[in-house]
Scaffold this motif. Structure first.
Motif, PDB file in Angstrom:
ATOM      1  N   THR A  30       0.829  -1.121   0.094  1.00 13.19           N
ATOM      2  CA  THR A  30      -0.062   0.161   0.014  1.00 13.19           C
ATOM      3  C   THR A  30       0.724   1.277   0.066  1.00 13.19           C
ATOM      4  OG1 THR A  30      -0.072   0.218   2.484  1.00 13.19           O
ATOM      5  CG2 THR A  30      -1.702  -1.251   1.179  1.00 13.19           C
ATOM      6  N   GLY A  31       0.173   2.508  -0.365  1.00  8.98           N
ATOM      7  CA  GLY A  31       0.813   3.573  -0.529  1.00  8.98           C
ATOM      8  C   GLY A  31       2.024   3.631  -1.302  1.00  8.98           C
ATOM      9  N   ARG A  32       2.961   4.383  -1.129  1.00 13.55           N
ATOM     10  CA  ARG A  32       4.181   4.733  -1.966  1.00 13.55           C
ATOM     11  C   ARG A  32       4.960   3.368  -2.156  1.00 13.55           C
ATOM     12  NH1 ARG A  32       6.942  10.538  -0.027  1.00 13.55           N
ATOM     13  NH2 ARG A  32       5.036  11.655  -0.351  1.00 13.55           N
ATOM     14  N   LYS A  33       4.910   2.534  -1.275  1.00 15.36           N
ATOM     15  CA  LYS A  33       5.708   1.326  -1.200  1.00 15.36           C
ATOM     16  C   LYS A  33       4.744   0.118  -2.157  1.00 15.36           C
ATOM     17  CE  LYS A  33       8.305   1.472   2.896  1.00 15.36           C
ATOM     18  NZ  LYS A  33       8.889   1.061   4.325  1.00 15.36           N
ATOM     19  N   ALA A  34       3.700   0.659  -2.541  1.00 15.19           N
ATOM     20  CA  ALA A  34       2.967  -0.430  -3.371  1.00 15.19           C
ATOM     21  C   ALA A  34       3.467  -0.666  -4.586  1.00 15.19           C
ATOM     22  CB  ALA A  34       1.646   0.167  -3.724  1.00 15.19           C
ATOM     23  N   VAL A  35       3.578  -1.942  -4.904  1.00 13.62           N
ATOM     24  CA  VAL A  35       3.875  -2.359  -6.338  1.00 13.62           C
ATOM     25  C   VAL A  35       2.930  -2.914  -7.231  1.00 13.62           C
ATOM     26  CG1 VAL A  35       5.270  -4.256  -7.620  1.00 13.62           C
ATOM     27  CG2 VAL A  35       6.089  -3.142  -5.596  1.00 13.62           C
ATOM     28  N   VAL A  36       2.568  -2.040  -8.211  1.00 12.73           N
ATOM     29  CA  VAL A  36       1.549  -2.482  -9.405  1.00 12.73           C
ATOM     30  C   VAL A  36       1.754  -3.263 -10.257  1.00 12.73           C
ATOM     31  CG1 VAL A  36      -0.280  -1.450 -10.732  1.00 12.73           C
ATOM     32  CG2 VAL A  36       0.461  -0.095  -8.838  1.00 12.73           C
ATOM     33  N   ALA A  37       1.288  -4.469 -10.236  1.00 12.71           N
ATOM     34  CA  ALA A  37       1.760  -5.686 -11.230  1.00 12.71           C
ATOM     35  C   ALA A  37       0.754  -5.741 -12.420  1.00 12.71           C
ATOM     36  CB  ALA A  37       1.491  -7.104 -10.398  1.00 12.71           C
ATOM     37  N   LEU A  38      -0.529  -5.408 -12.313  1.00 10.84           N
ATOM     38  CA  LEU A  38      -1.352  -5.319 -13.385  1.00 10.84           C
ATOM     39  C   LEU A  38      -2.257  -4.169 -13.424  1.00 10.84           C
ATOM     40  CD1 LEU A  38      -2.757  -8.888 -13.153  1.00 10.84           C
ATOM     41  CD2 LEU A  38      -1.107  -8.261 -14.847  1.00 10.84           C
ATOM     42  N   ASP A  39      -2.607  -3.586 -14.574  1.00  9.11           N
ATOM     43  CA  ASP A  39      -3.470  -2.291 -14.312  1.00  9.11           C
ATOM     44  C   ASP A  39      -4.254  -2.337 -15.597  1.00  9.11           C
ATOM     45  OD1 ASP A  39      -4.042   0.221 -13.821  1.00  9.11           O
ATOM     46  OD2 ASP A  39      -2.796   1.092 -15.238  1.00  9.11           O
ATOM     47  N   GLY A  40      -5.704  -2.406 -15.485  1.00 12.35           N
ATOM     48  CA  GLY A  40      -6.610  -2.199 -16.431  1.00 12.35           C
ATOM     49  C   GLY A  40      -6.791  -3.199 -17.466  1.00 12.35           C
ATOM     50  N   VAL A  41      -6.641  -4.696 -17.088  1.00 13.77           N
ATOM     51  CA  VAL A  41      -6.338  -5.517 -18.000  1.00 13.77           C
ATOM     52  C   VAL A  41      -7.833  -6.065 -18.243  1.00 13.77           C
ATOM     53  CG1 VAL A  41      -6.019  -7.950 -18.227  1.00 13.77           C
ATOM     54  CG2 VAL A  41      -4.324  -6.489 -17.124  1.00 13.77           C
ATOM     55  N   ASP A  42      -8.131  -5.898 -19.813  1.00 16.28           N
ATOM     56  CA  ASP A  42      -9.362  -6.562 -20.212  1.00 16.28           C
ATOM     57  C   ASP A  42      -8.922  -7.569 -21.232  1.00 16.28           C
ATOM     58  OD1 ASP A  42     -11.412  -4.683 -19.426  1.00 16.28           O
ATOM     59  OD2 ASP A  42     -10.390  -2.998 -20.769  1.00 16.28           O
ATOM     60  N   LEU A  43      -9.513  -8.803 -20.963  1.00 21.79           N
ATOM     61  CA  LEU A  43      -9.153  -9.985 -21.501  1.00 21.79           C
ATOM     62  C   LEU A  43     -10.145 -11.138 -21.482  1.00 21.79           C
ATOM     63  CD1 LEU A  43      -6.942 -11.547 -23.108  1.00 21.79           C
ATOM     64  CD2 LEU A  43      -5.939 -12.376 -20.800  1.00 21.79           C
ATOM     65  N   GLU A  44     -10.530 -11.952 -22.385  1.00 18.32           N
ATOM     66  CA  GLU A  44     -11.470 -12.970 -22.407  1.00 18.32           C
ATOM     67  C   GLU A  44     -10.712 -14.064 -23.077  1.00 18.32           C
ATOM     68  OE1 GLU A  44     -15.066 -11.250 -24.505  1.00 18.32           O
ATOM     69  OE2 GLU A  44     -14.183 -12.403 -26.294  1.00 18.32           O
ATOM     70  N   VAL A  45     -11.433 -15.285 -22.327  1.00 14.59           N
ATOM     71  CA  VAL A  45     -11.179 -16.685 -23.111  1.00 14.59           C
ATOM     72  C   VAL A  45     -12.212 -17.258 -23.287  1.00 14.59           C
ATOM     73  CG1 VAL A  45      -9.929 -18.808 -22.678  1.00 14.59           C
ATOM     74  CG2 VAL A  45      -8.844 -16.709 -21.848  1.00 14.59           C
ATOM     75  N   ARG A  46     -12.695 -17.892 -24.724  1.00 13.14           N
ATOM     76  CA  ARG A  46     -13.677 -18.241 -24.944  1.00 13.14           C
ATOM     77  C   ARG A  46     -13.618 -19.885 -24.629  1.00 13.14           C
ATOM     78  NH1 ARG A  46     -12.193 -15.257 -29.091  1.00 13.14           N
ATOM     79  NH2 ARG A  46     -13.035 -13.267 -29.544  1.00 13.14           N
ATOM     80  N   ALA A  47     -14.893 -20.419 -24.439  1.00 13.39           N
ATOM     81  CA  ALA A  47     -15.018 -22.124 -24.270  1.00 13.39           C
ATOM     82  C   ALA A  47     -14.285 -22.786 -25.385  1.00 13.39           C
ATOM     83  CB  ALA A  47     -16.413 -22.338 -24.258  1.00 13.39           C
ATOM     84  N   GLY A  48     -13.240 -23.429 -24.916  1.00 16.13           N
ATOM     85  CA  GLY A  48     -12.630 -24.396 -25.877  1.00 16.13           C
ATOM     86  C   GLY A  48     -11.398 -23.650 -26.322  1.00 16.13           C
ATOM     87  N   GLU A  49     -11.161 -22.331 -26.136  1.00 16.49           N
ATOM     88  CA  GLU A  49     -10.150 -21.682 -26.755  1.00 16.49           C
ATOM     89  C   GLU A  49      -8.529 -21.827 -26.269  1.00 16.49           C
ATOM     90  OE1 GLU A  49      -9.477 -17.072 -28.562  1.00 16.49           O
ATOM     91  OE2 GLU A  49     -10.639 -17.381 -26.655  1.00 16.49           O
ATOM     92  N   PHE A  50      -7.504 -21.787 -26.853  1.00 12.00           N
ATOM     93  CA  PHE A  50      -6.289 -21.800 -26.419  1.00 12.00           C
ATOM     94  C   PHE A  50      -5.628 -20.626 -26.630  1.00 12.00           C
ATOM     95  CE2 PHE A  50      -2.733 -25.489 -25.990  1.00 12.00           C
ATOM     96  CZ  PHE A  50      -1.780 -24.514 -25.339  1.00 12.00           C
ATOM     97  N   VAL A  51      -5.452 -20.013 -25.477  1.00 12.20           N
ATOM     98  CA  VAL A  51      -4.750 -18.776 -25.581  1.00 12.20           C
ATOM     99  C   VAL A  51      -3.429 -18.671 -24.726  1.00 12.20           C
ATOM    100  CG1 VAL A  51      -5.058 -16.052 -24.606  1.00 12.20           C
ATOM    101  CG2 VAL A  51      -7.292 -17.412 -25.198  1.00 12.20           C
ATOM    102  N   CYS A  52      -2.534 -17.870 -25.519  1.00 10.04           N
ATOM    103  CA  CYS A  52      -1.100 -18.017 -24.780  1.00 10.04           C
ATOM    104  C   CYS A  52      -0.823 -16.408 -24.513  1.00 10.04           C
ATOM    105  CB  CYS A  52       0.012 -18.526 -25.771  1.00 10.04           C
ATOM    106  SG  CYS A  52       0.038 -20.232 -26.178  1.00 10.04           S
ATOM    107  N   LEU A  53      -0.196 -16.300 -23.321  1.00 11.78           N
ATOM    108  CA  LEU A  53       0.067 -15.060 -22.663  1.00 11.78           C
ATOM    109  C   LEU A  53       1.621 -14.896 -22.684  1.00 11.78           C
ATOM    110  CD1 LEU A  53      -1.617 -12.994 -21.417  1.00 11.78           C
ATOM    111  CD2 LEU A  53      -1.407 -13.966 -19.220  1.00 11.78           C
ATOM    112  N   LEU A  54       1.940 -13.776 -23.400  1.00 18.29           N
ATOM    113  CA  LEU A  54       3.545 -13.521 -23.471  1.00 18.29           C
ATOM    114  C   LEU A  54       3.744 -12.065 -22.783  1.00 18.29           C
ATOM    115  CD1 LEU A  54       4.214 -14.338 -27.146  1.00 18.29           C
ATOM    116  CD2 LEU A  54       5.599 -15.513 -25.385  1.00 18.29           C
ATOM    117  N   GLY A  55       4.993 -12.047 -22.374  1.00 13.70           N
ATOM    118  CA  GLY A  55       5.435 -10.672 -21.907  1.00 13.70           C
ATOM    119  C   GLY A  55       6.682 -10.981 -21.123  1.00 13.70           C
ATOM    120  N   ALA A  56       7.325  -9.556 -20.852  1.00 14.06           N
ATOM    121  CA  ALA A  56       8.631  -9.802 -20.163  1.00 14.06           C
ATOM    122  C   ALA A  56       8.635 -10.122 -18.494  1.00 14.06           C
ATOM    123  CB  ALA A  56       9.073  -8.205 -20.011  1.00 14.06           C
ATOM    124  N   SER A  57       9.570 -10.711 -18.108  1.00 11.55           N
ATOM    125  CA  SER A  57       9.637 -11.042 -16.647  1.00 11.55           C
ATOM    126  C   SER A  57       9.077 -10.035 -15.882  1.00 11.55           C
ATOM    127  CB  SER A  57      11.104 -11.544 -16.415  1.00 11.55           C
ATOM    128  OG  SER A  57      11.432 -12.549 -17.193  1.00 11.55           O
TER     129      SER A  57
END
Length: 268
Positions: A30-57
């Motif tokens: 919390t506060g100034r020491k808070a680390v924001v890992a995710l911000d405003g993620v909009d995403l969906e996975v449909r039934a039976g769908e194969f979705v791969c998620l990429l990104g930097a470490s």
């Protein structure tokens, strides 16, 4: 804003999404020491769908899976779930060493109160699906790394395909967090092919985290790229059915975008 995880409904166009993210954010501390890992993620996975998620470490890919699995809660936005209980396959198989392969697969069914005869029949069916028939009495230390991951996959499928209780009749969802990264190249290649076969046989929706662009394009129908921390959806690619020059072109394009994301992270 307080986040919520809601039971979802069938959405427009009669398409069921086992999971949908609506402006999801996650901060640690919390506060100034808070680390924001995710911000405003909009995403969906449909039934039976194969979705791969990429990104930097450190961009929040694993955090995203933990939120879906219920291992953590978002700090903003909301997640809609219309799947049966999601199951997770990690980089390490995380099998119970005192249980046999069959016993590990039966474990989520036993915890759900499934009768013994039904549990054993399901375990045998799943051992056959992951091509480990006849090895159900082996303990983890008697199996190779690739075999242990097959058992972990079978255990996850046992959890997602449980038709008892509140999960009955709902689409299944499998969360995979770099499950093949610790394996040698040959074993990884074999298990990628096996995963595709199992996905096609079961119709389970998969959200798959990887650092490997080639793996993402080979396995996924859709590839989603997250920005460096805080993670946001940068781009998506439809890669279903690509082959030859088209597949190579997609790999080059996604690699170029990933390098931009990594460079921006290094420069920050």
């Amino acid at each position: 804003m307080t986040a919520t995880v809601e039971a979802a409904r069938t959405v427009s166009e009669n398409v069921v999404r086992p999971v949908r993210f609506h402006q999801v954010g996650k901060a640690f501390g919390t506060g100034r020491k808070a680390v924001v890992a995710l911000d405003g993620v909009d995403l969906e996975v449909r039934a039976g769908e194969f979705v791969c998620l990429l990104g930097a470490s450190g961009c929040g890919k694993s955090t995203l899976l933990n939120l879906v699995a219920g291992l953590d809660a978002p700090t903003s936005g909301r997640i809609e779930l219309s799947s049966s209980r999601p199951a997770v396959v990690f980089q390490e198989a995380a099998l119970m060493p005192w249980l046999t392969a069959a016993g590990n697969i039966e474990l989520p069914l036993r915890m759900a109160g499934v009768p013994k005869a039904e549990r054993r029949a399901k375990a045998a069916e799943l051992l056959d699906l992951v091509r480990l028939s006849g090895l159900g009495d082996k303990r983890p230390h008697e199996l190779s790394g690739g075999m242990r991951q097959r058992v972990a996959l079978a255990r996850a499928l046992a959890s997602t395909t449980d038709n008892t209780g509140s999960g009955a009749g709902k689409p299944s969802l499998l969360l995979m967090d770099e499950p093949f990264s610790a394996l040698d190249a040959i074993t990884r290649d074999v298990l990628q092919g096996e995963l595709l076969r199992i996905w096609e046989a079961t119709g389970t929706a998969i959200l798959f985290v990887t650092h490997d662009v080639r793996e993402a394009v080979r396995l996924g129908q859709r590839v989603v790229l997250l920005s460096s921390r805080p993670g946001r959806v940068v781009r998506e690619w439809d890669v279903q059915g690509l082959a030859g020059a088209d597949e190579a072109g997609a790999i080059d394009e996604i690699n170029a975008e990933l390098r931009k994301v990594i460079s921006s992270h290094a420069a920050a």
